[in-house]
Scaffold this motif. Sequence first.
Motif, PDB file in Angstrom:
ATOM      1  N   ALA A  23      74.954  69.830  77.589  1.00  0.00           N
ATOM      2  CA  ALA A  23      76.038  69.777  78.543  1.00  0.00           C
ATOM      3  C   ALA A  23      75.992  71.130  79.208  1.00  0.00           C
ATOM      4  O   ALA A  23      75.887  71.316  80.614  1.00  0.00           O
ATOM      5  N   ARG A  24      75.307  72.214  78.714  1.00  0.00           N
ATOM      6  CA  ARG A  24      74.881  73.499  79.338  1.00  0.00           C
ATOM      7  C   ARG A  24      74.034  73.279  80.353  1.00  0.00           C
ATOM      8  O   ARG A  24      74.049  73.945  81.732  1.00  0.00           O
ATOM      9  N   VAL A  25      72.929  72.313  80.079  1.00  0.00           N
ATOM     10  CA  VAL A  25      71.858  72.196  81.143  1.00  0.00           C
ATOM     11  C   VAL A  25      72.304  71.307  82.159  1.00  0.00           C
ATOM     12  O   VAL A  25      72.250  71.547  83.368  1.00  0.00           O
ATOM     13  N   VAL A  26      72.984  70.292  81.954  1.00  0.00           N
ATOM     14  CA  VAL A  26      73.677  69.267  82.963  1.00  0.00           C
ATOM     15  C   VAL A  26      74.659  70.072  83.787  1.00  0.00           C
ATOM     16  O   VAL A  26      74.318  69.835  85.108  1.00  0.00           O
ATOM     17  N   SER A  27      75.336  71.015  83.491  1.00  0.00           N
ATOM     18  CA  SER A  27      76.141  71.741  84.042  1.00  0.00           C
ATOM     19  C   SER A  27      75.555  72.805  85.242  1.00  0.00           C
ATOM     20  O   SER A  27      76.162  72.971  85.984  1.00  0.00           O
ATOM     21  N   SER A  28      74.315  73.087  84.658  1.00  0.00           N
ATOM     22  CA  SER A  28      73.636  74.255  85.413  1.00  0.00           C
ATOM     23  C   SER A  28      72.887  73.751  86.578  1.00  0.00           C
ATOM     24  O   SER A  28      72.812  74.378  87.656  1.00  0.00           O
ATOM     25  N   GLY A  29      72.572  72.339  86.579  1.00  0.00           N
ATOM     26  CA  GLY A  29      71.982  71.748  87.699  1.00  0.00           C
ATOM     27  C   GLY A  29      70.384  72.182  87.849  1.00  0.00           C
ATOM     28  O   GLY A  29      69.829  71.947  88.740  1.00  0.00           O
ATOM     29  N   HIS A  30      69.884  72.909  86.844  1.00  0.00           N
ATOM     30  CA  HIS A  30      68.603  73.235  86.726  1.00  0.00           C
ATOM     31  C   HIS A  30      67.592  72.507  85.675  1.00  0.00           C
ATOM     32  O   HIS A  30      68.078  72.674  84.525  1.00  0.00           O
ATOM     33  N   PHE A  31      66.950  71.699  86.165  1.00  0.00           N
ATOM     34  CA  PHE A  31      66.450  70.581  85.083  1.00  0.00           C
ATOM     35  C   PHE A  31      64.735  70.824  84.626  1.00  0.00           C
ATOM     36  O   PHE A  31      64.432  70.038  83.725  1.00  0.00           O
ATOM     37  N   VAL A  32      64.133  71.492  85.502  1.00  0.00           N
ATOM     38  CA  VAL A  32      62.447  71.741  85.024  1.00  0.00           C
ATOM     39  C   VAL A  32      62.384  73.067  85.334  1.00  0.00           C
ATOM     40  O   VAL A  32      62.552  73.705  86.123  1.00  0.00           O
ATOM     41  N   LEU A  33      61.345  73.458  84.100  1.00  0.00           N
ATOM     42  CA  LEU A  33      60.875  74.850  84.059  1.00  0.00           C
ATOM     43  C   LEU A  33      62.014  75.964  84.574  1.00  0.00           C
ATOM     44  O   LEU A  33      61.847  76.773  85.278  1.00  0.00           O
ATOM     45  N   GLY A  34      63.153  75.872  83.773  1.00  0.00           N
ATOM     46  CA  GLY A  34      64.152  77.128  84.284  1.00  0.00           C
ATOM     47  C   GLY A  34      64.450  77.746  83.082  1.00  0.00           C
ATOM     48  O   GLY A  34      63.272  78.073  82.038  1.00  0.00           O
ATOM     49  N   PRO A  35      65.551  78.483  82.771  1.00  0.00           N
ATOM     50  CA  PRO A  35      65.757  79.463  81.829  1.00  0.00           C
ATOM     51  C   PRO A  35      65.867  78.943  80.284  1.00  0.00           C
ATOM     52  O   PRO A  35      65.317  79.548  79.261  1.00  0.00           O
ATOM     53  N   GLU A  36      65.873  77.703  80.027  1.00  0.00           N
ATOM     54  CA  GLU A  36      65.841  77.162  78.774  1.00  0.00           C
ATOM     55  C   GLU A  36      64.483  76.913  78.362  1.00  0.00           C
ATOM     56  O   GLU A  36      64.225  77.364  77.161  1.00  0.00           O
ATOM     57  N   VAL A  37      63.501  76.510  79.360  1.00  0.00           N
ATOM     58  CA  VAL A  37      62.082  76.698  78.953  1.00  0.00           C
ATOM     59  C   VAL A  37      61.589  77.978  78.697  1.00  0.00           C
ATOM     60  O   VAL A  37      60.812  78.168  77.672  1.00  0.00           O
ATOM     61  N   ALA A  38      61.998  78.865  79.437  1.00  0.00           N
ATOM     62  CA  ALA A  38      61.263  80.264  79.323  1.00  0.00           C
ATOM     63  C   ALA A  38      61.847  80.898  78.021  1.00  0.00           C
ATOM     64  O   ALA A  38      61.187  81.412  77.320  1.00  0.00           O
ATOM     65  N   ALA A  39      63.032  80.538  77.726  1.00  0.00           N
ATOM     66  CA  ALA A  39      63.649  81.008  76.390  1.00  0.00           C
ATOM     67  C   ALA A  39      62.903  80.478  75.274  1.00  0.00           C
ATOM     68  O   ALA A  39      62.620  81.113  74.334  1.00  0.00           O
ATOM     69  N   PHE A  40      62.410  79.333  75.209  1.00  0.00           N
ATOM     70  CA  PHE A  40      61.846  78.399  74.019  1.00  0.00           C
ATOM     71  C   PHE A  40      60.365  79.024  74.131  1.00  0.00           C
ATOM     72  O   PHE A  40      60.017  79.304  72.973  1.00  0.00           O
ATOM     73  N   GLU A  41      60.054  79.015  75.220  1.00  0.00           N
ATOM     74  CA  GLU A  41      58.465  79.797  75.128  1.00  0.00           C
ATOM     75  C   GLU A  41      58.405  80.923  74.472  1.00  0.00           C
ATOM     76  O   GLU A  41      57.422  81.215  73.836  1.00  0.00           O
ATOM     77  N   GLY A  42      59.250  81.895  74.856  1.00  0.00           N
ATOM     78  CA  GLY A  42      59.298  83.242  74.217  1.00  0.00           C
ATOM     79  C   GLY A  42      59.505  83.084  72.903  1.00  0.00           C
ATOM     80  O   GLY A  42      58.704  83.719  71.905  1.00  0.00           O
ATOM     81  N   ARG A  43      60.318  82.253  72.155  1.00  0.00           N
ATOM     82  CA  ARG A  43      60.690  82.078  70.742  1.00  0.00           C
ATOM     83  C   ARG A  43      59.881  81.269  69.959  1.00  0.00           C
ATOM     84  O   ARG A  43      59.449  81.746  68.769  1.00  0.00           O
ATOM     85  N   PHE A  44      59.120  80.277  70.535  1.00  0.00           N
ATOM     86  CA  PHE A  44      58.217  79.640  69.848  1.00  0.00           C
ATOM     87  C   PHE A  44      56.817  80.574  69.709  1.00  0.00           C
ATOM     88  O   PHE A  44      56.110  80.211  68.692  1.00  0.00           O
ATOM     89  N   ALA A  45      56.504  81.105  70.992  1.00  0.00           N
ATOM     90  CA  ALA A  45      55.606  82.101  70.705  1.00  0.00           C
ATOM     91  C   ALA A  45      55.462  83.109  69.504  1.00  0.00           C
ATOM     92  O   ALA A  45      54.699  83.206  68.924  1.00  0.00           O
ATOM     93  N   GLU A  46      56.862  83.508  69.342  1.00  0.00           N
ATOM     94  CA  GLU A  46      57.062  84.585  68.352  1.00  0.00           C
ATOM     95  C   GLU A  46      56.960  83.750  67.106  1.00  0.00           C
ATOM     96  O   GLU A  46      56.521  84.361  66.096  1.00  0.00           O
ATOM     97  N   TYR A  47      57.392  82.636  66.830  1.00  0.00           N
ATOM     98  CA  TYR A  47      57.255  81.722  65.889  1.00  0.00           C
ATOM     99  C   TYR A  47      55.793  81.566  65.369  1.00  0.00           C
ATOM    100  O   TYR A  47      55.516  81.579  64.032  1.00  0.00           O
ATOM    101  N   CYS A  48      54.947  81.228  66.211  1.00  0.00           N
ATOM    102  CA  CYS A  48      53.820  80.891  66.173  1.00  0.00           C
ATOM    103  C   CYS A  48      52.806  82.363  66.017  1.00  0.00           C
ATOM    104  O   CYS A  48      51.495  82.160  65.451  1.00  0.00           O
ATOM    105  N   ARG A  49      53.464  83.242  66.174  1.00  0.00           N
ATOM    106  CA  ARG A  49      52.746  84.667  66.329  1.00  0.00           C
ATOM    107  C   ARG A  49      51.533  84.708  67.153  1.00  0.00           C
ATOM    108  O   ARG A  49      50.671  85.086  66.773  1.00  0.00           O
ATOM    109  N   THR A  50      51.832  84.176  68.550  1.00  0.00           N
ATOM    110  CA  THR A  50      51.048  84.478  69.386  1.00  0.00           C
ATOM    111  C   THR A  50      51.602  85.168  70.533  1.00  0.00           C
ATOM    112  O   THR A  50      52.691  85.330  70.561  1.00  0.00           O
ATOM    113  N   ALA A  51      50.765  85.428  71.296  1.00  0.00           N
ATOM    114  CA  ALA A  51      51.245  86.131  72.626  1.00  0.00           C
ATOM    115  C   ALA A  51      51.861  85.470  73.723  1.00  0.00           C
ATOM    116  O   ALA A  51      53.113  85.659  74.352  1.00  0.00           O
ATOM    117  N   ARG A  52      51.642  84.164  73.809  1.00  0.00           N
ATOM    118  CA  ARG A  52      51.984  83.172  74.856  1.00  0.00           C
ATOM    119  C   ARG A  52      52.347  81.933  74.377  1.00  0.00           C
ATOM    120  O   ARG A  52      51.577  81.431  73.530  1.00  0.00           O
TER     121      ARG A  52
END
Length: 392
Positions: A23-52
Amino acid sequence: MIPFLDLKAQYHQIKPEIDAAVARVVSSGHFVLGPEVAAFEGRFAEYCRTARCLAVNSGTSALHLALLAAGVGPGDEVITVSMTFVATTAAILYSGAKPVFVDVDPVTWTMDPGLIEAAITSRTKAIVPVHLHGLMADMDPIMSIAQRYGLIVIEDAAQAHGAEYRGRRAGSIGDLGCFSFYPGKNLGAFGEGGAVVTDRPEFARRVSLLRDWGQEAKYDHVIAGYNYRMDEIQSAILNVKLDYIERWTEARRSIAERYNELLSELPFARPRPPSHSRHVYHVYSIRLQRRDDTLALLREAGIGAGIHYPIPVHLQKAYAELGYRAGDLPVTEMLANDFLSLPIYPELPPDRANEVVSTLRNAGALRPSETASNRAQRSQSVTTGSCNRRAS
């Protein structure tokens, strides 16, 4: 009924968080390569113990872009295995390169490092080990060979989210690591998704450009690229699930241990991960002599068993042009004939594992584990036969 996988059970466990994220994404109107993608990239890099981490639209796209970022192209050869889903081979062909198969180890079922050097030619550019069923390949000797010959290593970690090898996470050892977030994966989206992880900034930059039409800025295309972007809804869902992945992984490992205990006194060939590895059990496969008959009996009993994978890639009609024949990869072909995958998912009640094994007892005999002498004989067979390659 015991399903092979129950995605509905997982959804209902975290339904309020998932629904709120969507619902948060639908309400935002931002659907591709936005803040959710950026947040996931940072968190998954940390989980994998990689820089990017660079999020893309599928695991296949991740492999394709990793190969391109590493400079793999027409005329090159890439050493990999046939005991995998066809996407590994397809991505190599997409890059214009030629897949060269080596056999797998008969105990770990992953790439046999002892066969790699015999497969290297002047055209070899990269090695793509596949972390099968949630167990990482034997990475230290693979990396040593790659460094000695100046080759790129790209980990196919589509089945290995959170797996470890000597304390290092899947995706963090090679030059690049590739993941799939297909719904049935240990970390699954509600559709397609994938990611490339790396510590090398030049590879991260190239993957970032290639996934989004080669754009450095909007309408400023500096290289020819692709539409391989991850959408915001999938990232939002993955951000929720990432909070649970360790809990779910330990549940999978607990179920696998229960299977191990129930099978330990029986002559059944089961997963035997090395002590230095953390197996995350995307799949729990055993080996059977009468696999297809046993599969039919399990299904009649309401148990959702499966096969990963009944026809190895080198024997698939779609890849006949690569020139491989039956007998070229004897261990891979043996496993393809024997493998049976049992139900395993975090929400599976422990007592259902008892029911699965009880049904197996009545369904037919499994292949006994190999003796040391048999293993030595098979190893000799592999050494002499598994690198039987066709001419270019």
